[in-house]
Design a protein around this motif. Structure first.
Motif: not given
Length: 333
Positions: A105, A108-109, A111-112, A115-116, A293
């Motif tokens: 998790r 993933a955070a 990665d987000r 990505a932003a 990922t």
């Protein structure tokens, strides 16, 4: 203490598997997590025992790890020949000490955020995964830090608990997690902990010798799931670079991950203003945010396989126990 019976071993195997499932479906509580409770206990013990000597640090480590191990042995004894209670206790304990879902998790955070294009947010959140100084890190360096942390913590927080749970049941689960938590608290190099934390760091290294290498082998086996025909690269990189890392264990899983993903890990890191130049692991391209990922997917596959192997190993021990019991009885008749 008598050896566990066949039903005890099968109940432990069931609990280990159920605990792995719980880790995937039950989130960690925001407050009152058992590991955090142990951390407060260890912190209070440190305040009473601290002195800048290895002897005092060894006493601290022995008491801090010994207390949960004694509790684990007590529960182990109380649940002998009570398979339902034993499976439930093992499942809850496994859930408490395994950190696979939390690790993914966090990845993933990150990665987000990357990505932003939220680099400040990614730098601020990196502390959830590792202790390096994030200021000045560009997205590729942040991504490398995340991938390295995922690789190392897959061994520390996922494979190792399953390994020690399979070897020693409840006492193994709580004892390993206690030792690993102490290493995170006092095992790092600093003026305060250079001597006091020595025993905690070395004990954690010892407990992770086998799990880290198992993690590397499982990473090699899972490598084709994230990059086609990459098992050979992962094997070659692990064999060549696994021992190049200053840690006796971290380099094993990081090198295998680098080969599996076809990237380079290692290099310059900064901790508290101190620059640490580490050997480069792998010979592929530089790490990128897109590698986070696949690294998390690799961690999931490795953790799931480790949990299955732990349960299978306990089940095989149970089968061997059931076969050897009658022979022992006839031999002593």
């Amino acid at each position: 203490m008598s050896a566990p019976s066949r039903s005890d071993l099968l109940a432990t195997a069931t609990g280990l598997a159920l605990g792995a499932l719980l880790d995937h479906v039950v989130p960690d509580p925001r407050r009152g997590h058992p590991v955090a409770v142990f951390g407060r206990f260890a912190g209070a013990l440190e305040r009473r025992l601290y002195a800048p000597t290895r002897a005092r640090g060894a006493l601290f480590a022995a008491l801090a790890v010994g207390a949960p191990v004694v509790a684990g042995v007590a529960v182990d004894r109380l649940t002998r020949r009570r398979p339902v209670l034993r499976a439930a206790a093992t499942a809850v304990t496994t859930w408490a000490v395994v950190g696979g879902t939390s690790l993914r998790r966090e990845a993933a955070a990150m990665d987000r955020l990357l990505a932003a294009d939220d680099l400040p947010g990614a730098r601020a959140r990196l502390s959830h995964l590792c202790g390096r100084d994030p200021s000045g890190l560009e997205p590729p360096a942040v991504a490398r830090a995340v991938v390295e942390s995922v690789a190392e913590n897959t061994a520390d927080a996922v494979v190792a608990p399953y390994f020690w749970g399979a070897v020693a049941g409840l006492p193994g689960l709580v004892g390993y997690r206690a030792a690993n938590t102490l290493d995170a608290m006092v095992g790092h190099r600093s003026p305060r902990y250079a001597e006091f934390g020595w025993a905690s760091a070395r004990f954690d290294d010892l407990l992770n010798l086998a799990p880290s290498r198992l993690t590397a082998l499982l990473t090699i086996g899972a490598a084709p799931a994230v990059r086609r025909d990459s098992a050979a690269d992962a094997w070659r990189t692990w064999r060549r670079d696994g021992n190049a890392h200053p840690s006796p264990n971290a380099g094993q899983c990081e090198a295998a991950t680098a080969g599996a993903l076809g990237i380079r890990l290692g290099g310059r890191n900064t901790y508290g203003g101190t620059v640490d130049e580490r050997p480069v692991l792998g010979d592929g391209r530089a790490a990128e945010p897109a590698d986070i990922t696949p690294a998390a997917r690799l961690s999931f596959l490795v953790g799931a396989t480790a949990a299955a192997l732990g349960a299978i190993a306990l089940s095989l021990r149970a089968a061997m126990t059931s076969r050897s019991g009658p022979r022992r009885a006839r031999a002593t008749a």
